[in-house]
Structure formats: C-alpha cells, structure tokens
Design a protein around this motif. Structure first.
Motif, mmCIF file in Angstrom:
data_model
loop_
_atom_site.group_PDB
_atom_site.id
_atom_site.type_symbol
_atom_site.label_atom_id
_atom_site.label_comp_id
_atom_site.label_asym_id
_atom_site.label_seq_id
_atom_site.Cartn_x
_atom_site.Cartn_y
_atom_site.Cartn_z
ATOM 1 N N ASP A 143 24.439 -137.289 -46.355
ATOM 2 C CA ASP A 143 25.644 -136.309 -46.154
ATOM 3 C C ASP A 143 25.251 -134.917 -46.399
ATOM 4 O O ASP A 143 25.601 -134.031 -45.510
ATOM 5 N N ILE A 144 24.874 -134.767 -47.808
ATOM 6 C CA ILE A 144 24.300 -133.484 -48.096
ATOM 7 C C ILE A 144 22.832 -133.724 -48.922
ATOM 8 O O ILE A 144 22.864 -134.426 -49.726
ATOM 9 N N SER A 196 19.299 -135.929 -42.568
ATOM 10 C CA SER A 196 20.529 -135.399 -43.299
ATOM 11 C C SER A 196 21.566 -134.889 -42.173
ATOM 12 O O SER A 196 21.221 -134.226 -41.622
ATOM 13 N N GLU A 197 22.755 -135.242 -42.631
ATOM 14 C CA GLU A 197 23.636 -134.361 -41.666
ATOM 15 C C GLU A 197 23.775 -133.059 -42.156
ATOM 16 O O GLU A 197 23.996 -132.245 -41.155
ATOM 17 N N ARG A 198 23.668 -132.624 -43.297
ATOM 18 C CA ARG A 198 23.711 -131.458 -43.640
ATOM 19 C C ARG A 198 22.527 -130.930 -44.825
ATOM 20 O O ARG A 198 22.535 -131.944 -45.749
ATOM 21 N N VAL A 199 21.711 -129.992 -44.673
ATOM 22 C CA VAL A 199 20.802 -129.757 -45.271
ATOM 23 C C VAL A 199 21.152 -128.418 -46.148
ATOM 24 O O VAL A 199 21.267 -127.169 -45.415
ATOM 25 N N ARG A 233 23.278 -132.057 -38.497
ATOM 26 C CA ARG A 233 24.683 -131.044 -38.162
ATOM 27 C C ARG A 233 24.610 -129.644 -38.536
ATOM 28 O O ARG A 233 25.012 -128.796 -37.752
ATOM 29 N N ARG A 234 23.851 -129.452 -39.721
ATOM 30 C CA ARG A 234 23.969 -127.851 -40.177
ATOM 31 C C ARG A 234 22.767 -127.779 -41.136
ATOM 32 O O ARG A 234 22.581 -128.568 -41.949
ATOM 33 N N THR A 235 22.388 -126.661 -40.983
ATOM 34 C CA THR A 235 21.270 -126.169 -42.130
ATOM 35 C C THR A 235 21.579 -124.828 -42.741
ATOM 36 O O THR A 235 21.821 -123.894 -41.875
ATOM 37 N N VAL A 236 21.754 -124.996 -43.915
ATOM 38 C CA VAL A 236 22.270 -123.580 -44.752
ATOM 39 C C VAL A 236 21.281 -123.261 -45.696
ATOM 40 O O VAL A 236 20.993 -123.890 -46.560
ATOM 41 N N PHE A 237 20.987 -122.000 -45.803
ATOM 42 C CA PHE A 237 20.074 -121.237 -46.569
ATOM 43 C C PHE A 237 21.286 -120.434 -47.661
ATOM 44 O O PHE A 237 21.585 -119.499 -47.038
#
Length: 256
Positions: A143-144, A196-199, A233-237
């Motif tokens: 998930d994360i 992963s859904e979210r990195v 789903r999403r990649t956030v720095f």
C-alpha cells in the motif's frame, strides 16, 4: 486509475518528517477502512527513521489498528542482528517496539550472523514475499512504500550502473561490492518496488538536489536509479527546500 508524480516541498527536515508522519497516519487509517490489512515497506536513513520517530511521537499514532499492518523492508545491510546500523533495528527503536504490532507482522531480512549466505537470504525473503502475495503473485499488495534517495540517485540498495537496478525477474537481490558501506546488502528490485500502490520518497539536503532534478527531468534509471521508480497509483517526493533546488516548478504541488 490515475497515476500522479508530485513533489511536496517543506521548510526543513523537521517539518518534513512531521508532515509525512501525519499523512501516513491519515492514509493508513483510510486504507484500513477499505481493506483488512495495510502493507507498508520501510526504509532506513536519517530521514526515513525520522519519519518513524515522528509517527511514534504523534498523538494520533494509535488511531491506526497496528494489528492489521504488515511491515516489510525495501533493503537491509548485511550485518549482525544487533548491529545499530541495520535498518530493522533502527525502525524497531523508532516505532515498532512502541506499538501493538504482532511480531509475525514484522518481516525483517536475515542478518549476517543467522547462519545463511547472502544469496540464500535473498531467496528466503523472496519466498516469504511470495507466500504473502495474492493469487500467485511474487509479492504482497504494497500500500505504501517508503524510499530514501542517495546523492547518487540510488534507492533501496539499487545503485547506478550495478546489476541490481537492471534486475527484472527476481523480487529480491543480493548486493555485493556496494559503493556505500557496508559492501554486502539485500534489496527489493525495481519491479517489486514499482508494484506498490503508493511510493513515498522522502529526502532532505542540498546533496540530493542534483539526483532529484535529474530523475524528474528524465534521466535513465541506470544512471539515476530513482528515475525508474513509479508507484501504481501515486509517486510522491516529500522534500525539504534545499533538496528541491533543481525540481521543475510545474512538478511542485502545494498539497496532496
């Protein structure tokens, strides 16, 4: 399903850790509202461990039902079990020893004094991942996934121009001759991380600015491994101001 790649800039390392901790708690509660289990991949490094310390310090920490959270690691240093430089030990001290998570939910890599070879340890972790995976997949539904980024752009223990970043078949690799000590390590591979859904990539410091800028400008994953990382789903720095110095302005988001 949308896939976003965004950069969130924070004033300094302390506010960065606190913000990521708050987002993690909120998101994990949301995940557990929708699923029986939340699966989290941890990282080491000063900023990654700082986030875990901030989660532990939060008044909202126990709004998470920790009995339903599974913890894995993106990589580990091949050191004895009690060595203070192991990511596992640092994560336990920062958070895991303070929450009501069952021991069976904590999936640590083997240690150098466990009586197995580095290669056998990689195989064993891959087997454990597959055993927890749905429908015969090679790894669980992450998930994360937390990741740090080195000044050279490495993520987990996947370094520039080394075989690990090029591996596409295995979920775990044994790393020899790492350019960063210790020389032997274990790491999830790029396909496993990208499942992963979210990195969530968390980094601070001016020494990270060049690697981050290159990655977001389209550098090759062989030159700058973080360039090859993207969640489903999403990649956030999550970065501080100094690390964001070379980020294209159109990728900087005020909120997420």
């Amino acid at each position: 399903m949308t896939n976003e790649r965004r950069v969130l800039v924070h004033a300094d390392k302390q506010s960065l850790a606190g913000s990521v901790a708050a987002r993690f708690i909120t998101k994990t509660v949301d995940i557990l509202d929708e699923n029986d289990v939340a699966t989290v991949v941890l990282t080491g490094g000063s900023v990654g461990i700082g986030v875990l310390e901030a989660i532990n310090a939060s008044a909202a920490r126990d709004t998470i039902d920790w009995k339903r959270v599974q913890f894995w690691w993106g990589d580990e240093r091949w050191l004895p079990r009690g060595d203070s430089e192991r990511n596992e030990g640092q994560a336990r001290s920062a958070l895991l020893d303070h929450i009501a998570v069952p021991p069976g939910n904590i999936h640590a890599f083997a240690a150098s004094d466990d009586g197995v070879s580095l290669e056998d340890a990689a195989t064993a972790y891959a087997t454990e991942l597959a055993a927890a995976a749905p429908d015969g997949d090679d790894y669980p539904r992450f998930d994360i996934t937390f990741l740090g980024v080195g000044p050279d752009g490495h993520i987990a223990s996947l370094f520039p121009h080394m075989n690990g970043i090029r591996e596409t078949e295995s979920s775990v690799v044994a790393v020899h001759n790492s350019p960063k000590p210790p020389p032997e390590r274990l790491s999830l591979t790029r396909p496993a991380l990208n499942s992963s859904e979210r990195v969530w990539l968390v980094l601070a410091g001016a020494d990270k600015a060049s690697a981050l800028g290159l990655a977001l400008a389209g550098a090759s994953r062989d030159e700058v491994p973080v360039a090859g990382i993207k969640g489903r789903r999403r990649t956030v720095f999550f970065v501080d101001k100094t690390a964001a110095a070379e980020v294209p302005s159109n990728l900087i988001a005020p909120s997420y």
